[in-house]
Design a protein around this motif. Structure first.
Motif, PDB file in Angstrom:
ATOM      1  N   SER A 292      24.463  57.862  64.767  1.00  0.00           N
ATOM      2  CA  SER A 292      25.847  57.987  64.294  1.00  0.00           C
ATOM      3  C   SER A 292      25.992  59.272  63.502  1.00  0.00           C
ATOM      4  O   SER A 292      25.043  59.725  62.847  1.00  0.00           O
ATOM      5  CB  SER A 292      26.229  56.795  63.405  1.00  0.00           C
ATOM      6  N   VAL A 293      27.183  59.841  63.557  1.00  0.00           N
ATOM      7  CA  VAL A 293      27.429  61.095  62.855  1.00  0.00           C
ATOM      8  C   VAL A 293      28.859  61.131  62.343  1.00  0.00           C
ATOM      9  O   VAL A 293      29.789  60.672  63.016  1.00  0.00           O
ATOM     10  CB  VAL A 293      27.140  62.301  63.786  1.00  0.00           C
ATOM     11  N   PHE A 294      29.030  61.611  61.115  1.00  0.00           N
ATOM     12  CA  PHE A 294      30.362  61.871  60.580  1.00  0.00           C
ATOM     13  C   PHE A 294      30.282  63.078  59.653  1.00  0.00           C
ATOM     14  O   PHE A 294      29.287  63.288  58.974  1.00  0.00           O
ATOM     15  CB  PHE A 294      30.942  60.646  59.855  1.00  0.00           C
ATOM     16  N   GLY A 295      31.332  63.877  59.667  1.00  0.00           N
ATOM     17  CA  GLY A 295      31.293  65.130  58.928  1.00  0.00           C
ATOM     18  C   GLY A 295      31.985  65.099  57.595  1.00  0.00           C
ATOM     19  O   GLY A 295      31.725  65.948  56.737  1.00  0.00           O
ATOM     20  N   ASP A 296      32.865  64.136  57.373  1.00  0.00           N
ATOM     21  CA  ASP A 296      33.701  64.156  56.186  1.00  0.00           C
ATOM     22  C   ASP A 296      34.143  62.730  55.891  1.00  0.00           C
ATOM     23  O   ASP A 296      34.078  61.862  56.777  1.00  0.00           O
ATOM     24  CB  ASP A 296      34.930  65.048  56.447  1.00  0.00           C
ATOM     25  N   PHE A 297      34.569  62.477  54.674  1.00  0.00           N
ATOM     26  CA  PHE A 297      35.167  61.176  54.352  1.00  0.00           C
ATOM     27  C   PHE A 297      35.987  61.345  53.076  1.00  0.00           C
ATOM     28  O   PHE A 297      35.454  61.333  51.975  1.00  0.00           O
ATOM     29  CB  PHE A 297      34.109  60.089  54.161  1.00  0.00           C
ATOM     30  N   TYR A 298      37.269  61.522  53.280  1.00  0.00           N
ATOM     31  CA  TYR A 298      38.207  61.593  52.162  1.00  0.00           C
ATOM     32  C   TYR A 298      39.522  61.010  52.640  1.00  0.00           C
ATOM     33  O   TYR A 298      40.083  61.477  53.628  1.00  0.00           O
ATOM     34  CB  TYR A 298      38.406  63.034  51.689  1.00  0.00           C
ATOM     35  N   THR A 299      40.004  59.988  51.965  1.00  0.00           N
ATOM     36  CA  THR A 299      41.169  59.274  52.483  1.00  0.00           C
ATOM     37  C   THR A 299      42.485  59.908  52.047  1.00  0.00           C
ATOM     38  O   THR A 299      42.729  60.090  50.860  1.00  0.00           O
ATOM     39  CB  THR A 299      41.176  57.797  52.038  1.00  0.00           C
ATOM     40  N   SER A 300      43.299  60.225  53.032  1.00  0.00           N
ATOM     41  CA  SER A 300      44.697  60.526  52.742  1.00  0.00           C
ATOM     42  C   SER A 300      45.431  59.252  52.363  1.00  0.00           C
ATOM     43  O   SER A 300      46.406  59.281  51.614  1.00  0.00           O
ATOM     44  CB  SER A 300      45.382  61.164  53.949  1.00  0.00           C
ATOM     45  N   LYS A 301      44.974  58.143  52.919  1.00  0.00           N
ATOM     46  CA  LYS A 301      45.683  56.898  52.632  1.00  0.00           C
ATOM     47  C   LYS A 301      45.555  56.538  51.151  1.00  0.00           C
ATOM     48  O   LYS A 301      44.521  56.771  50.527  1.00  0.00           O
ATOM     49  CB  LYS A 301      45.175  55.767  53.525  1.00  0.00           C
ATOM     50  N   LEU A 302      46.621  55.979  50.631  1.00  0.00           N
ATOM     51  CA  LEU A 302      46.640  55.522  49.249  1.00  0.00           C
ATOM     52  C   LEU A 302      46.246  54.051  49.221  1.00  0.00           C
ATOM     53  O   LEU A 302      46.779  53.236  49.973  1.00  0.00           O
ATOM     54  CB  LEU A 302      48.023  55.728  48.642  1.00  0.00           C
ATOM     55  N   LEU A 303      45.315  53.731  48.343  1.00  0.00           N
ATOM     56  CA  LEU A 303      44.752  52.389  48.255  1.00  0.00           C
ATOM     57  C   LEU A 303      45.081  51.761  46.908  1.00  0.00           C
ATOM     58  O   LEU A 303      45.228  52.464  45.896  1.00  0.00           O
ATOM     59  CB  LEU A 303      43.231  52.455  48.421  1.00  0.00           C
ATOM     60  N   LYS A 304      45.185  50.448  46.903  1.00  0.00           N
ATOM     61  CA  LYS A 304      45.345  49.734  45.647  1.00  0.00           C
ATOM     62  C   LYS A 304      44.085  49.936  44.820  1.00  0.00           C
ATOM     63  O   LYS A 304      42.973  49.824  45.324  1.00  0.00           O
ATOM     64  CB  LYS A 304      45.587  48.250  45.910  1.00  0.00           C
ATOM     65  N   LYS A 305      44.263  50.230  43.550  1.00  0.00           N
ATOM     66  CA  LYS A 305      43.125  50.570  42.704  1.00  0.00           C
ATOM     67  C   LYS A 305      42.032  49.511  42.776  1.00  0.00           C
ATOM     68  O   LYS A 305      42.292  48.320  42.688  1.00  0.00           O
ATOM     69  CB  LYS A 305      43.576  50.756  41.251  1.00  0.00           C
ATOM     70  N   GLU A 347      15.877  63.580  66.932  1.00  0.00           N
ATOM     71  CA  GLU A 347      14.451  63.333  66.698  1.00  0.00           C
ATOM     72  C   GLU A 347      14.024  61.985  67.274  1.00  0.00           C
ATOM     73  O   GLU A 347      12.897  61.829  67.757  1.00  0.00           O
ATOM     74  CB  GLU A 347      14.154  63.366  65.204  1.00  0.00           C
ATOM     75  N   ARG A 348      14.921  61.003  67.227  1.00  0.00           N
ATOM     76  CA  ARG A 348      14.602  59.663  67.716  1.00  0.00           C
ATOM     77  C   ARG A 348      15.033  59.446  69.156  1.00  0.00           C
ATOM     78  O   ARG A 348      14.930  58.342  69.686  1.00  0.00           O
ATOM     79  CB  ARG A 348      15.222  58.616  66.780  1.00  0.00           C
ATOM     80  N   ASN A 349      15.527  60.501  69.778  1.00  0.00           N
ATOM     81  CA  ASN A 349      15.873  60.457  71.199  1.00  0.00           C
ATOM     82  C   ASN A 349      16.793  59.278  71.519  1.00  0.00           C
ATOM     83  O   ASN A 349      16.586  58.526  72.477  1.00  0.00           O
ATOM     84  CB  ASN A 349      14.616  60.383  72.067  1.00  0.00           C
ATOM     85  N   VAL A 350      17.832  59.109  70.718  1.00  0.00           N
ATOM     86  CA  VAL A 350      18.756  57.984  70.891  1.00  0.00           C
ATOM     87  C   VAL A 350      19.524  58.134  72.214  1.00  0.00           C
ATOM     88  O   VAL A 350      19.765  59.249  72.677  1.00  0.00           O
ATOM     89  CB  VAL A 350      19.743  57.885  69.711  1.00  0.00           C
ATOM     90  N   PRO A 351      19.936  57.025  72.837  1.00  0.00           N
ATOM     91  CA  PRO A 351      20.705  57.113  74.082  1.00  0.00           C
ATOM     92  C   PRO A 351      22.182  57.391  73.860  1.00  0.00           C
ATOM     93  O   PRO A 351      22.871  57.862  74.760  1.00  0.00           O
ATOM     94  CB  PRO A 351      20.508  55.735  74.716  1.00  0.00           C
ATOM     95  N   ILE A 352      22.676  57.050  72.667  1.00  0.00           N
ATOM     96  CA  ILE A 352      24.087  57.264  72.327  1.00  0.00           C
ATOM     97  C   ILE A 352      24.174  57.901  70.948  1.00  0.00           C
ATOM     98  O   ILE A 352      23.464  57.495  70.023  1.00  0.00           O
ATOM     99  CB  ILE A 352      24.872  55.933  72.321  1.00  0.00           C
ATOM    100  N   ILE A 353      25.032  58.883  70.828  1.00  0.00           N
ATOM    101  CA  ILE A 353      25.444  59.382  69.513  1.00  0.00           C
ATOM    102  C   ILE A 353      26.885  58.943  69.312  1.00  0.00           C
ATOM    103  O   ILE A 353      27.767  59.266  70.122  1.00  0.00           O
ATOM    104  CB  ILE A 353      25.311  60.910  69.407  1.00  0.00           C
ATOM    105  N   ASN A 354      27.110  58.177  68.258  1.00  0.00           N
ATOM    106  CA  ASN A 354      28.452  57.678  67.932  1.00  0.00           C
ATOM    107  C   ASN A 354      29.134  58.627  66.965  1.00  0.00           C
ATOM    108  O   ASN A 354      28.598  58.917  65.890  1.00  0.00           O
ATOM    109  CB  ASN A 354      28.348  56.292  67.279  1.00  0.00           C
ATOM    110  N   VAL A 355      30.299  59.108  67.335  1.00  0.00           N
ATOM    111  CA  VAL A 355      31.068  59.994  66.459  1.00  0.00           C
ATOM    112  C   VAL A 355      32.055  59.152  65.654  1.00  0.00           C
ATOM    113  O   VAL A 355      32.876  58.424  66.202  1.00  0.00           O
ATOM    114  CB  VAL A 355      31.823  61.062  67.269  1.00  0.00           C
ATOM    115  N   ILE A 356      31.961  59.274  64.340  1.00  0.00           N
ATOM    116  CA  ILE A 356      32.858  58.586  63.414  1.00  0.00           C
ATOM    117  C   ILE A 356      33.700  59.670  62.731  1.00  0.00           C
ATOM    118  O   ILE A 356      33.232  60.327  61.810  1.00  0.00           O
ATOM    119  CB  ILE A 356      32.055  57.797  62.362  1.00  0.00           C
ATOM    120  N   THR A 357      34.877  59.881  63.213  1.00  0.00           N
ATOM    121  CA  THR A 357      35.585  59.286  64.328  1.00  0.00           C
ATOM    122  C   THR A 357      36.261  60.395  65.125  1.00  0.00           C
ATOM    123  O   THR A 357      36.228  61.557  64.725  1.00  0.00           O
ATOM    124  CB  THR A 357      36.706  58.321  63.850  1.00  0.00           C
ATOM    125  N   TRP A 358      36.931  59.991  66.223  1.00  0.00           N
ATOM    126  CA  TRP A 358      37.742  60.980  66.925  1.00  0.00           C
ATOM    127  C   TRP A 358      39.017  61.271  66.152  1.00  0.00           C
ATOM    128  O   TRP A 358      39.347  62.430  65.912  1.00  0.00           O
ATOM    129  CB  TRP A 358      38.077  60.496  68.340  1.00  0.00           C
TER     130      TRP A 358
END
Length: 545
Positions: A292-305, A347-358
């Motif tokens: 699995s791979v993801f490059g960023d994580f910052y929410t534009s969405k506003l969440l209840k505290k 390195e682990r020669n995985v069969p699938i790389i999952n992109v989080i997210t499109w």
């Protein structure tokens, strides 16, 4: 060739009654089935999590938390927050008059250019209208001969009874599969014909009793998915999700009942990345570990505290007010987390790389065309994909430079819109790492690299260099024999006086023009210029050359 499948017709009501009947105590007939050790794929594929409903076409806008009409700090109802969103999605203006079929064609072609081979669709209860979008993807892929794979990701199916939830999913999935064809080559299947089915917090499909009768919770989850598979006349290869740190004991309970797993947004940490243990146990148990791979994580969405409860409508967030909301953030270290997760999977020669997210723009880990992320992460994915598949790099014949930065240092306090940002998990690196300008180069031969006034030597291949963050746009050049082979100045700049909270990673590269060229007829990309208002695109401009 897929095994012939006999069609059975169940009404939702009759089916719910049938599967609600339990005979005697729980019987464990699902543990360590031989099929759990079979290969998941013949060929290595990049599969991206796709937010099904986040697609722009005529009459269908982006949801509020990624709708560009709430991007500006003024002139819209989200002005009290300095603008609800921090993302400006290119497709919003480009596809506002497009048909659904035109829109999904764009999504597929853009995804392919980013190195993606298929989508696993975010699939939830109560959203039957999304099924028409999924059908459109199949329809267009077949009509246009687009090589792309699809499957479902059963996502947080909480509430209601197991029987009721399975009945709804079965009715809808049968409708889709019957219409597009069960032997449609665009389905993501194992070599032996099982449908690869993803889960995201998918455990809640099952009714898990208080008295487990000596069985692990994983058994009841597996049993629920077996019922769903039977109801749609399929065999599933379920890929269960790991959303948080997991013990070896609990992991092995799931590996008793499932053939494969994937990890959601757990950051790569050099010394204690959870994926190392998970990959080793999968190898020992002859189960499939998918990267699995993801490059960023910052929410534009506003969440209840203090929660992950989202204000879905801007009006609801306004009623709550700025003092009642927060955004979530995970330190990914500019390109660091993305690169390291790719390296780990290779390195682990995985069969699938999952992109989080499109295209989950509201959570900020999207690869789809948007004015902040642009093409930087996609170039890295394409490069690493070629290494993983032992193919020539698409950039082997030229110099490539990609810059990554935050729009301001983490110690700077935005004014006047300083909404709270909560680091919800241990990051990949310390937050101070991101107070830098990072440049990744892909070069066929060594050269000199210039970042603003800083000059250094860089070797052939992939290399990274960092300099301290500094106010203004960033100038990047690759130099040989005293002449630049690559030169650009970023449309966006770094500021010491941000007007609003914004921890999204900005990327730009020497490939910008080539990457977006002819993506579709008339495609004209747009730019982020919040802190570089003097930027202009003109015919004689040096800024993008």
């Amino acid at each position: 060739m897929y095994l012939h499948r006999v069609k059975f017709a169940f009404s939702a009501t009759v089916f719910a009654l049938l599967i609600s009947v339990e005979v005697g105590s729980a019987q464990d007939s699902l543990k360590n089935l031989p099929e759990y050790s079979l290969p998941l794929l013949r060929d290595k594929l990049v599969i991206a999590h796709c937010m099904t409903n986040i697609v722009r076409f005529k009459g269908h806008e982006m949801e509020d938390s990624c709708n560009p009409k709430y991007y500006s700090p003024t002139g819209n109802i989200s002005a009290p927050f300095g603008g609800l969103t921090q993302v400006n999605v290119m497709a919003d203006s480009l596809l506002k008059n497009a048909s659904l079929d035109e829109a999904v064609e764009f999504e597929m072609r853009a995804a392919i250019r980013s190195g993606i081979d298929g989508f696993q669709f975010y699939y939830i209860l109560g959203s039957k209208s999304w099924d028409d979008i999924i059908k459109a993807y199949f329809r267009v892929a077949k009509k246009k001969n687009i090589k792309f794979k699809f499957t479902f990701c059963i996502s947080h199916p909480g509430g209601r009874t197991e029987a009721d939830k399975i009945a709804e999913f079965a009715t809808r999935i049968n409708n889709i599969m019957d219409e597009v064809g069960r032997d449609n080559l665009h389905w993501l299947r194992t070599p032996d014909g099982r449908l690869i089915l993803y889960q995201w917090y998918g455990e809640s499909l099952a009714d898990i009793p208080k008295d487990l009768e000596g069985l692990p919770e994983a058994f009841y989850v597996a049993r629920a998915y077996k019922k769903l598979a039977d109801a749609v006349n399929e065999k599933f290869a379920c890929v269960f999700t790991i959303n948080e740190e997991i013990s070896k004991k609990k992991l092995n309970e799931y590996l008793d009942y499932f053939p494969a797993t994937w990890i959601w947004t757990l950051a790569y940490r050099q010394d204690n990345y959870i994926g190392k243990m998970v990959a080793e146990e999968c190898k020992r148990r002859q189960r499939t570990f998918t990267g699995s791979v993801f490059g960023d994580f910052y929410t534009s969405k506003l969440l209840k505290k203090g929660t992950w409860d989202m204000y879905h409508k801007v009006e609801d967030a306004l009623k709550a007010g700025p003092d009642s909301v927060e955004r979530k953030y995970l330190v990914t270290g500019l390109s660091y987390n993305f690169r390291k997760l790719l390296e780990f999977g290779i390195e682990r020669n995985v069969p699938i790389i999952n992109v989080i997210t499109w295209n989950d723009y509201p959570e900020g880990h999207h690869l789809a065309p948007e004015v902040n992320h642009n093409e930087g992460f996609s170039i890295l994915l394409n490069h690493h994909k070629s290494l993983w598949r032992n193919e020539p790099s698409p950039y082997a014949d030229r110099d490539v430079a990609i810059v990554f930065f935050k729009k301001y240092k983490h110690t700077v306090k935005p004014h006047p819109y300083n909404l709270p940002v909560v680091n919800f998990q241990e990051g990949a690196v310390p937050e101070s790492y991101e107070d830098s300008i990072e440049v990744v180069t892909l070069l066929p031969a060594k050269a000199r690299l210039k970042i603003n006034r800083h000059v250094c030597d860089v070797p052939a291949g992939l290399s990274t260099r960092k300099v301290a963050s500094a106010a203004g746009p960033v100038a990047v050049a690759v130099i040989r024999q005293e002449k630049p082979t690559v030169h650009f100045i970023t449309p966006e700049g770094i500021t010491e006086s941000p007007y609003r909270t914004d921890r999204l990673t900005y990327t730009f590269s020497s490939e910008f023009d080539a990457f977006y060229h002819d993506l579709f007829d008339g495609f004209q990309p747009i730019y982020s210029t919040e802190y570089n208002p003097d930027f202009m695109v003109t015919a004689d401009s040096e800024k993008l050359r």
